[in-house]
Design a protein around this motif. Structure first.
Motif: not given
Length: 304
Positions: A16-17, A25, A27, A29, A279, A282
């Protein structure tokens, strides 16, 4: 400041970001477990990190996924081998949990979008992104837009020539046996050779066979989609020597028929790794969120 949310939903983990692009960004996980548990973790993280600043969420998901907005199962994960996720209303669960616009596409389409926006396909109208790992999937950008059609491309499941005398492995796809994914994915390599691909030395015959199968697929897409660049990602492609093998095999298969400078003079810049690495998925989901927000604004303007 308003921000977008992105979910890269994989079969083994979720990423998720939050942000607007690569520069800002952030993030998190976590493992992919049951649908309800996994989506609850995602929804809670977005609420805690963004609150009311969250404008929209994009999802790049493993599939197959129903992407037709008029379908009664739009946003559902459908016939996935992950049985607990079959026929799950993924997009709907995220929308109900966060009350923001949600856009969903395949994980590889999301990655293709990100590479076209910020990565190795930036500035190109037509490109192809293929991931070769636990599974094989592909996303195509055609005239600046992601290719969808009837459903979405299932590039890992195209049929390619399989010489059983050269390669007696029957294939590992539960649906098609020796499709591209059944012959060239990471699990297929492990089943054929008895060890994970990462542990095979560069001189092992596995790599020549792998390059042959990948090049057969790429030759098909060069002749049908005519991409201006091909990006190869995923765990199996984390072998620098494999790119040279694939390029050489692709040139032999095309045999001088495609007379474009990308093929004839610049093949080492035509078939390349993605720039955004892990990346890409995401970040592509953030592009989908941005698109969802734009559609919502247009719709609201028409309503007004």
């Amino acid at each position: 400041m308003s921000i977008f949310g992105g979910i890269e939903a994989g079969g083994t983990k979720f990423v998720c970001g939050l942000g607007t692009g690569p520069e800002d960004l952030i993030t998190t996980q976590f493992p992919t477990t049951s649908p309800d548990e996994t989506t609850h973790i995602a929804i809670t993280w977005f609420r805690d990190q963004a609150g009311s600043r969250l404008q929209a969420v994009g999802i790049g998901s493993f599939g197959p996924v129903d992407l037709h907005p008029d379908s009664p199962t739009f946003g559902y994960i459908t016939s996935t081998p992950k049985l607990t996720w079959q026929n799950y209303d993924f997009a709907g669960a995220i929308q109900r949990g966060l009350h923001v616009p949600v856009s969903i596409d395949t994980d590889v389409n999301a990655a293709a979008l990100a590479e076209a926006r910020w990565g190795a396909a930036q500035g190109l109208s037509d490109s192809l992104y293929l991931t070769v790992g636990t599974g094989i999937g592909g996303g195509a950008i055609v005239h600046g837009r992601v290719l969808h059609g009837m459903l979405h491309p299932e590039m890992g499941h195209i049929r390619i020539p399989h010489d059983l005398a050269q390669d007696p492995y029957a294939g590992g796809c539960p649906y098609h046996g020796d499709c591209l994914e059944g012959l060239a994915s990471g699990p297929a390599m492990e089943a054929r050779w008895g060890t994970k691909s990462q542990q095979l030395p560069p001189s092992h015959p596995a790599w020549a066979l792998e390059a042959h199968y990948i090049a057969l697929a790429l030759a098909t897409w060069v002749c049908t989609l005519s991409p201006k660049r091909i990006l190869l990602g995923g765990g199996v492609m984390q072998q620098p020597h494999l790119f040279d093998l694939v390029r050489k095999e692709l040139a032999q298969l095309l045999n001088g028929y495609i007379r474009a400078s990308e093929i004839t003079a610049n093949l080492d810049r035509y078939v390349i790794p993605p720039l955004l690495g892990s990346r890409a998925g995401v970040l592509g989901a953030l592009v989908l969120a941005e698109q969802a927000c734009s559609r919502e604004s247009i719709s609201s303007g028409k309503s007004a």
